[in-house]
Motif scaffolding. Structure first.
Motif, PDB file in Angstrom:
ATOM      1  N   TYR A   1       3.246  -1.656  12.426  1.00  0.00           N
ATOM      2  CA  TYR A   1       2.934  -1.326  11.032  1.00  0.00           C
ATOM      3  C   TYR A   1       4.234  -0.962  10.341  1.00  0.00           C
ATOM      4  O   TYR A   1       5.038  -0.186  10.888  1.00  0.00           O
ATOM      5  N   LEU A   2       4.466  -1.536   9.157  1.00  0.00           N
ATOM      6  CA  LEU A   2       5.682  -1.243   8.394  1.00  0.00           C
ATOM      7  C   LEU A   2       5.389  -0.136   7.407  1.00  0.00           C
ATOM      8  O   LEU A   2       4.471  -0.257   6.583  1.00  0.00           O
ATOM      9  N   SER A   3       6.169   0.933   7.494  1.00  0.00           N
ATOM     10  CA  SER A   3       5.922   2.084   6.623  1.00  0.00           C
ATOM     11  C   SER A   3       7.142   2.984   6.595  1.00  0.00           C
ATOM     12  O   SER A   3       7.851   3.109   7.616  1.00  0.00           O
ATOM     13  N   PRO A   4       7.393   3.643   5.454  1.00  0.00           N
ATOM     14  CA  PRO A   4       8.495   4.615   5.432  1.00  0.00           C
ATOM     15  C   PRO A   4       8.262   5.782   6.388  1.00  0.00           C
ATOM     16  O   PRO A   4       9.187   6.527   6.702  1.00  0.00           O
ATOM     17  N   GLN A   5       7.026   5.944   6.870  1.00  0.00           N
ATOM     18  CA  GLN A   5       6.722   7.017   7.836  1.00  0.00           C
ATOM     19  C   GLN A   5       7.125   6.619   9.260  1.00  0.00           C
ATOM     20  O   GLN A   5       6.962   7.417  10.195  1.00  0.00           O
TER      21      GLN A   5
ATOM     22  N   LEU B   1       8.432  -6.905   2.435  1.00  0.00           N
ATOM     23  CA  LEU B   1       9.886  -7.075   2.550  1.00  0.00           C
ATOM     24  C   LEU B   1      10.381  -6.492   3.870  1.00  0.00           C
ATOM     25  O   LEU B   1      11.248  -7.059   4.530  1.00  0.00           O
ATOM     26  N   ALA B   2       9.806  -5.358   4.263  1.00  0.00           N
ATOM     27  CA  ALA B   2      10.192  -4.737   5.535  1.00  0.00           C
ATOM     28  C   ALA B   2       9.823  -5.652   6.704  1.00  0.00           C
ATOM     29  O   ALA B   2      10.612  -5.824   7.648  1.00  0.00           O
ATOM     30  N   ALA B   3       8.636  -6.263   6.648  1.00  0.00           N
ATOM     31  CA  ALA B   3       8.212  -7.181   7.715  1.00  0.00           C
ATOM     32  C   ALA B   3       9.174  -8.368   7.791  1.00  0.00           C
ATOM     33  O   ALA B   3       9.533  -8.823   8.882  1.00  0.00           O
TER      34      ALA B   3
ATOM     35  N   ILE C   1       7.326   1.133  12.011  1.00  0.00           N
ATOM     36  CA  ILE C   1       8.759   0.946  11.767  1.00  0.00           C
ATOM     37  C   ILE C   1       9.061   1.102  10.285  1.00  0.00           C
ATOM     38  O   ILE C   1       8.365   0.546   9.428  1.00  0.00           O
ATOM     39  N   SER C   2      10.142   1.836   9.994  1.00  0.00           N
ATOM     40  CA  SER C   2      10.678   1.947   8.633  1.00  0.00           C
ATOM     41  C   SER C   2      12.005   1.203   8.573  1.00  0.00           C
ATOM     42  O   SER C   2      12.757   1.198   9.549  1.00  0.00           O
ATOM     43  N   ILE C   3      12.289   0.570   7.451  1.00  0.00           N
ATOM     44  CA  ILE C   3      13.616  -0.069   7.335  1.00  0.00           C
ATOM     45  C   ILE C   3      14.586   0.795   6.534  1.00  0.00           C
ATOM     46  O   ILE C   3      15.686   0.352   6.217  1.00  0.00           O
ATOM     47  N   GLY C   4      14.204   2.022   6.212  1.00  0.00           N
ATOM     48  CA  GLY C   4      15.147   2.904   5.535  1.00  0.00           C
ATOM     49  C   GLY C   4      14.430   3.974   4.746  1.00  0.00           C
ATOM     50  O   GLY C   4      13.225   3.887   4.504  1.00  0.00           O
ATOM     51  N   ASP C   5      15.192   4.985   4.350  1.00  0.00           N
ATOM     52  CA  ASP C   5      14.608   6.140   3.667  1.00  0.00           C
ATOM     53  C   ASP C   5      14.481   5.909   2.175  1.00  0.00           C
ATOM     54  O   ASP C   5      15.192   6.530   1.369  1.00  0.00           O
ATOM     55  N   TYR C   6      13.614   4.974   1.820  1.00  0.00           N
ATOM     56  CA  TYR C   6      13.289   4.671   0.433  1.00  0.00           C
ATOM     57  C   TYR C   6      11.917   4.014   0.471  1.00  0.00           C
ATOM     58  O   TYR C   6      11.486   3.561   1.540  1.00  0.00           O
ATOM     59  N   VAL C   7      11.240   3.973  -0.674  1.00  0.00           N
ATOM     60  CA  VAL C   7       9.875   3.435  -0.684  1.00  0.00           C
ATOM     61  C   VAL C   7       9.839   2.086  -1.393  1.00  0.00           C
ATOM     62  O   VAL C   7      10.241   1.972  -2.551  1.00  0.00           O
ATOM     63  N   LEU C   8       9.388   1.069  -0.676  1.00  0.00           N
ATOM     64  CA  LEU C   8       9.168  -0.254  -1.257  1.00  0.00           C
ATOM     65  C   LEU C   8       7.746  -0.324  -1.786  1.00  0.00           C
ATOM     66  O   LEU C   8       6.904   0.507  -1.458  1.00  0.00           O
ATOM     67  N   SER C   9       7.455  -1.363  -2.587  1.00  0.00           N
ATOM     68  CA  SER C   9       6.103  -1.502  -3.149  1.00  0.00           C
ATOM     69  C   SER C   9       5.101  -1.994  -2.120  1.00  0.00           C
ATOM     70  O   SER C   9       3.909  -2.040  -2.392  1.00  0.00           O
TER      71      SER C   9
HETATM   72  N1  ADE Z   1       6.846   0.033   3.107  1.00  0.00           N
HETATM   73  C1  ADE Z   1       7.253   0.685   2.003  1.00  0.00           C
HETATM   74  N2  ADE Z   1       8.473   1.190   2.165  1.00  0.00           N
HETATM   75  C2  ADE Z   1       8.882   0.860   3.423  1.00  0.00           C
HETATM   76  C3  ADE Z   1      10.051   1.116   4.187  1.00  0.00           C
HETATM   77  N3  ADE Z   1      11.070   1.822   3.704  1.00  0.00           N
HETATM   78  N4  ADE Z   1      10.103   0.633   5.438  1.00  0.00           N
HETATM   79  C4  ADE Z   1       9.062  -0.047   5.947  1.00  0.00           C
HETATM   80  N5  ADE Z   1       7.939  -0.318   5.273  1.00  0.00           N
HETATM   81  C5  ADE Z   1       7.838   0.126   4.032  1.00  0.00           C
END
Ligand code: ADE
Length: 253
Positions: A92-96, A149-151, A137-145
């Motif tokens: 799962y792609l997430s900033p968490q 894009l992370a996937a 998995i997060s790709i960085g400390d910022y929030v995408l919509s």
């Molecule tokens: N979805 C929203 N923000 C993300 C992030 N920074 N990394 C991975 N998935 C995300």
């Protein structure tokens, strides 16, 4: 065998960026990997094809419904099994999530199959995540919509590590981070561009000196931009010496 990738997303069209373009596009075309996209909207049962709802407990935004995602993930898993992947790794792609780094990419590249779940809105019903997800998995400390894009970042980073994908066999080994350092600066023709000349060591033909200069530049750049990497990796006595001999005013940006 081809790496099997399934992605569950409300915006499958976004994935053309990796499936049709550049090195990853060529890798898919040549059969190094296969990508199948699943839209949870196609797994809804109501007229409105609803994929989200308001959060229990109140608050802003919407939460993705478990049922359509579960059905899409089941379909993805079935396809993987038909391709001989008994137990695909589900991400799962997430900033968490845990931040992605080179070591993680290399581990993921060893998997026979991956299922990527890209969320939208405020997130995904936690029960679905608890049931299906092996790793966040997060790709960085910022929030995408959304997670798309992370996937795609995960897909691109993994695909270039698959055997035979990069034309120049050494090229993935020479990427940044492989030796724990940032990459050194690169130059090509012309030798003089707008009055700025390529560093003379690179045109001098002494390969030992060139190697030494590149390592020095890598060390300088890593110390300047990513001191955390340097601290984690440490330096040999020779590297410490290389850094020390550099004048402060002669450093890369
Ligand atoms: N979805 C929203 N923000 C993300 C992030 N920074 N990394 C991975 N998935 C995300």
């Amino acid at each position: 065998m081809a790496l099997q990738i399934d992605a569950v997303t409300l915006f499958p069209q976004m994935f053309a960026a990796v499936s049709e373009c550049g090195i990853s596009g060529r890798a898919f075309a040549r059969g190094h990997a296969e990508l199948q996209l699943w839209n949870p909207r196609d797994f809804t049962a109501d007229n409105h094809r609803t994929t989200d709802d308001r959060p229990y407990g109140g608050g802003p935004g919407m939460v993705m419904l478990a049922e359509p995602l579960a059905a899409a993930l089941d379909a993805a898993q079935q396809r993987q099994q038909q391709k001989g992947v008994a137990r695909p790794h589900r991400i799962y792609l997430s900033p968490q999530g845990r931040p992605l780094d080179h070591a993680r990419v290399m581990r993921l590249a060893e998997q026979p199959g991956l299922i990527l779940l890209a969320g939208r809105y405020e997130g995904v019903d936690q029960r679905l995540l608890d049931e299906y997800i092996d790793e966040t998995i997060s790709i960085g400390d910022y929030v995408l919509s959304g997670g798309e894009l992370a996937a795609m970042v995960v897909i691109d980073a993994i695909i270039r590590q698959l055997p035979g994908v990069l034309g120049d066999a050494g090229s993935a080994q020479q990427d940044s981070f492989v030796n724990g350092l940032l990459d050194y600066p690169h130059y090509t023709r012309p030798e003089v561009y707008r009055g700025v000349t390529v560093p003379s060591v690179l045109t001098g033909g002494n390969h030992a000196l060139i190697q030494r200069w590149r390592l020095q530049q890598s060390l300088l750049l890593t110390r300047k931009h990513r001191p955390d990497l340097l601290a984690k990796r440490g330096m040999s006595a020779a590297e410490t010496h290389l850094l020390a001999e550099c004048r402060q005013d002669n450093q890369p940006d």
